[in-house]
Design an enzyme around this catalytic site. Structure first.
Site, PDB file in Angstrom:
ATOM      1  N   PHE A 292       0.807  -1.225   0.000  1.00 21.51           N
ATOM      2  CA  PHE A 292       0.000   0.000   0.000  1.00 21.51           C
ATOM      3  C   PHE A 292       0.834   1.265   0.000  1.00 21.51           C
ATOM      4  O   PHE A 292       0.332   2.336  -0.347  1.00 21.51           O
ATOM      5  CB  PHE A 292      -0.946   0.012   1.221  1.00 21.51           C
ATOM      6  CG  PHE A 292      -0.258   0.449   2.498  1.00 21.51           C
ATOM      7  CD1 PHE A 292      -0.117   1.799   2.794  1.00 21.51           C
ATOM      8  CD2 PHE A 292       0.267  -0.477   3.394  1.00 21.51           C
ATOM      9  CE1 PHE A 292       0.532   2.217   3.952  1.00 21.51           C
ATOM     10  CE2 PHE A 292       0.920  -0.074   4.546  1.00 21.51           C
ATOM     11  CZ  PHE A 292       1.052   1.285   4.825  1.00 21.51           C
TER      12      PHE A 292
ATOM     13  N   LYS B 293      -1.324  -7.372  -9.172  1.00 18.41           N
ATOM     14  CA  LYS B 293      -2.300  -7.402  -8.073  1.00 18.41           C
ATOM     15  C   LYS B 293      -1.878  -6.309  -7.095  1.00 18.41           C
ATOM     16  O   LYS B 293      -1.015  -6.510  -6.236  1.00 18.41           O
ATOM     17  CB  LYS B 293      -2.262  -8.788  -7.403  1.00 18.41           C
ATOM     18  CG  LYS B 293      -3.530  -9.234  -6.707  1.00 18.41           C
ATOM     19  CD  LYS B 293      -3.998  -8.352  -5.585  1.00 18.41           C
ATOM     20  CE  LYS B 293      -3.133  -8.407  -4.356  1.00 18.41           C
ATOM     21  NZ  LYS B 293      -3.487  -7.358  -3.340  1.00 18.41           N
TER      22      LYS B 293
ATOM     23  N   GLU C 130      -4.954  -3.938  -1.929  1.00 21.34           N
ATOM     24  CA  GLU C 130      -6.403  -3.718  -1.840  1.00 21.34           C
ATOM     25  C   GLU C 130      -6.716  -2.469  -1.008  1.00 21.34           C
ATOM     26  O   GLU C 130      -7.857  -2.032  -0.951  1.00 21.34           O
ATOM     27  CB  GLU C 130      -7.103  -4.957  -1.257  1.00 21.34           C
ATOM     28  CG  GLU C 130      -6.852  -5.227   0.229  1.00 21.34           C
ATOM     29  CD  GLU C 130      -5.511  -5.899   0.522  1.00 21.34           C
ATOM     30  OE1 GLU C 130      -4.569  -5.776  -0.292  1.00 21.34           O
ATOM     31  OE2 GLU C 130      -5.403  -6.551   1.586  1.00 21.34           O
TER      32      GLU C 130
ATOM     33  N   SER D 283       5.316  -6.908   3.271  1.00 17.60           N
ATOM     34  CA  SER D 283       5.848  -7.264   4.592  1.00 17.60           C
ATOM     35  C   SER D 283       6.619  -8.589   4.544  1.00 17.60           C
ATOM     36  O   SER D 283       6.457  -9.383   3.620  1.00 17.60           O
ATOM     37  CB  SER D 283       4.688  -7.396   5.584  1.00 17.60           C
ATOM     38  OG  SER D 283       3.854  -8.468   5.178  1.00 17.60           O
TER      39      SER D 283
ATOM     40  N   CYS E 249       9.504   1.685   3.380  1.00 15.86           N
ATOM     41  CA  CYS E 249      10.405   0.580   3.716  1.00 15.86           C
ATOM     42  C   CYS E 249      11.819   1.085   3.936  1.00 15.86           C
ATOM     43  O   CYS E 249      12.646   0.412   4.515  1.00 15.86           O
ATOM     44  CB  CYS E 249      10.408  -0.466   2.614  1.00 15.86           C
ATOM     45  SG  CYS E 249      11.158   0.127   1.110  1.00 15.86           S
TER      46      CYS E 249
ATOM     47  N   GLU F 209       9.222  -4.022  13.012  1.00  7.09           N
ATOM     48  CA  GLU F 209       9.058  -2.938  12.037  1.00  7.09           C
ATOM     49  C   GLU F 209       7.765  -2.200  12.419  1.00  7.09           C
ATOM     50  O   GLU F 209       6.669  -2.757  12.266  1.00  7.09           O
ATOM     51  CB  GLU F 209       8.950  -3.483  10.611  1.00  7.09           C
ATOM     52  CG  GLU F 209       8.840  -2.361   9.587  1.00  7.09           C
ATOM     53  CD  GLU F 209       8.574  -2.843   8.177  1.00  7.09           C
ATOM     54  OE1 GLU F 209       7.860  -3.839   7.989  1.00  7.09           O
ATOM     55  OE2 GLU F 209       9.080  -2.198   7.238  1.00  7.09           O
TER      56      GLU F 209
END
Ligand code: NAD
Length: 508
Positions: free
Chosen positions: A160, A184, A187, A237, A292, A392
């Site tokens: 995301f 993909k 979402e 992740s 990240c 994290e």
């Protein structure tokens, strides 16, 4: 984002699939609300596709591959040239949608699009990037050469936090190499990615060459196990990345996973103080820490430990607000769940005994009482055994640690399981060179806080932050999205051909 089994409401737009060149509604029964994280306004409904729709997309891509693989290089490059022009044209519009669905500030959203645009620009050079090699006369009348060929249908699964940049890390490079692609997106914010898919169609990418499906685990697992998919690129992740890498590899696919991180910045006492502190605070709290490559740990060496009050003062001066507001430095977290998780981790830090220098919980943004806001938060005295150090956090939380020497700082970083990025701030070339040489992290900044390489290099996170040998863009992406075929060929005049049967393996 709540799962909702009800049929979609007509009042709220739906996010479409892209299959066979058509933007179509999904036939799934499971839809999720996509909400603006600053207001909770429902922006759209996202379909959660199952294996049937993934299969349709993959079959379309497999059919399109038959023709696309032989489309001339220049024709593929020209489409990328057009795409970069269109992304540039629509940069502001894409950034606005990105801010609305993801929350980051408008300038940061433009940066998200721009870093992806640079990959599209790089893809335009495919004519020279994917060249083979040729050796003449490896034996009498014998030449050996290798050619790079596309793999077939490739799949990309994206997170995301960079809904423009990370899809653009993947599909332009895969497609320009002659592959077809099924994407993909997350979402949680797929609308930005769909704008890019629309531009890809406008640029002339033929039907079936790029397809987009939506959803979560079911769609991802269907891609990782589909017999027609040859390669899977994942960014997200660690938990999901490890699952995807394993599943795709077990099903015979080439796989790469770029994953979570804990990035340390070392501040040496001889560093330019103003530059270092601005860098630390910007890289720690920008995008509300949802990068990240965010700096989530500052290692203060020797006298640099005296700078804690200055770090706190700079963090306090940041403006937390909706991403569209002028002067906003950081926006909301992506979801209510993310906010609750980050606040829970801050509580863990307090309970474990780290010193809470600045607490961003409970922050109020005027006019936006429902936003998922957490303000800049700073802990000092953080130890390697603390949960806030080992997890994290993916929020605006900066952990400060003390080290007596550069050796100690390097040792702390090398013992941390992640290896995405790190940085050193110093005026000493010798210290910087020692750090670059001894640090076991794949991306190193020297007086640069977020050392994400430009696309002529490759993203090179390492250790626990990555699975697979090759990065997602740059030269390594060419290797990832092509296979090498080596040809050994003998051509001769009949008059000069040697006679006799050779039973050795040596070429003569
Ligand atoms: P995520 O792992 O939750 O989601 C990533 C993708 O996996 C999404 O498309 C999601 O739909 C899908 N997914 C989620 N759960 C799944 C499951 N159980 N099985 C299969 N697929 C599943 O990651 P996120 O929260 O969207 O993104 C944030 C994470 O991504 C952070 O850990 C961050 O460090 C990482 N990240 C890494 C890089 C990098 O280059 N190393 C870049 C950006 C983000």
């Amino acid at each position: 984002m709540a799962a909702n089994p009800q049929p979609k409401s007509s009042a709220v737009p739906t996010v479409k699939l892209l299959i066979d060149g058509q933007f179509v509604d999904s036939s799934t029964r499971e839809w999720r609300d996509l909400v603006n994280p600053a207001t909770q306004e429902v922006l759209a409904r996202v379909p959660m596709c199952g294996p049937d729709e993934v299969d349709r997309a993959v079959k379309s891509a497999a059919e399109a591959f038959r023709k696309w693989r032989n489309t001339p290089i220049a024709a593929r490059a020209r489409i990328m040239l057009k795409l970069q022009d269109l992304v540039r044209r629509d940069m502001k519009k894409i950034a606005e949608v990105l801010t609305r669905e993801q929350g980051k500030t408008l300038p940061d959203a433009e940066g998200d699009v721009f870093r992806g645009l640079e990959v599209v620009e790089h893809a335009c050079s495919i004519g020279t990037l994917a060249l083979g090699e040729f050796a003449e006369n490896v034996a009498t009348n014998v030449d050996t050469y290798f050619i790079r060929q596309p793999l077939g249908v490739c799949a990309g699964i994206t997170p995301f936090n960079f809904p423009a940049m990370i899809p653009l890390w993947m599909f332009p490079m895969a497609i320009v190499c002659g592959n077809t692609f099924v994407l993909k997106p997350s979402e949680q914010d797929p609308m930005t990615t769909m704008l890019l898919a629309e531009l890809a169609m406008e640029a002339g990418i033929p039907p079936g060459v790029l397809n987009v499906v939506h959803g979560g685990k079911e769609a991802v697992d269907a891609l990782c196990t589909h017999p027609e998919v040859k390669a899977v690129s994942f960014v997200g992740s660690c938990a999901v990345g490890e699952h995807v890498y394993k599943l795709a590899s077990q099903h015979g696919k080439r796989a790469q996973s770029m994953m979570g991180a804990k990035n340390h910045a070392v501040l040496m006492p001889d560093a330019n103080k103003e530059h270092s502190l601005n860098s630390l605070v910007g890289a720690g709290f920008g995008a509300a820490g949802q990068r990240c490559m965010a700096v989530s740990v500052g290692v203060l060496v020797g006298d640099a430990q005296k700078w804690i009050p200055d770090i706190v003062a700079k963090a306090k001066s940041l403006k937390v607000s909706v991403g569209t507001e002028k002067g906003a430095d950081l926006g909301p977290l992506i979801s209510k769940q993310a906010k609750a998780r980050v606040e829970g981790l801050i509580e863990d830090g307090v309970r474990e005994g780290a010193k809470l220098e600045l607490d961003g919980r409970g922050i109020q943004v005027p006019g936006h009482p429902n936003g998922n806001f957490v303000g800049p938060t700073i802990f000092s005295g953080v130890k390697t055994q603390h949960k806030i150090y080992n997890t994290e956090i993916f929020g605006p939380v900066l952990c400060l640690m003390a080290a007596d020497s550069l050796d100690e700082a390097i040792d702390i970083i090398n013992r941390n399981p992640y290896g995405n990025g790190t940085g050193i701030f110093t005026q000493s070339g010798a210290a910087a060179r020692k750090f670059q040489n001894e640090i076991d992290v794949g991306q190193v900044g020297i007086n640069v806080p977020i050392p994400v390489p430009v696309p002529y290099f490759s993203f090179s996170g390492s250790r626990g932050s990555r699975l697979g040998d090759l990065g997602p863009y740059g030269k390594q992406a060419i290797q990832f999205y092509t296979t090498v075929k080596t040809v050994t060929a003998r051509w001769f005049d009949d008059a000069t051909v040697s006679t006799g049967i050779h039973t050795t393996i040596a070429l003569k």
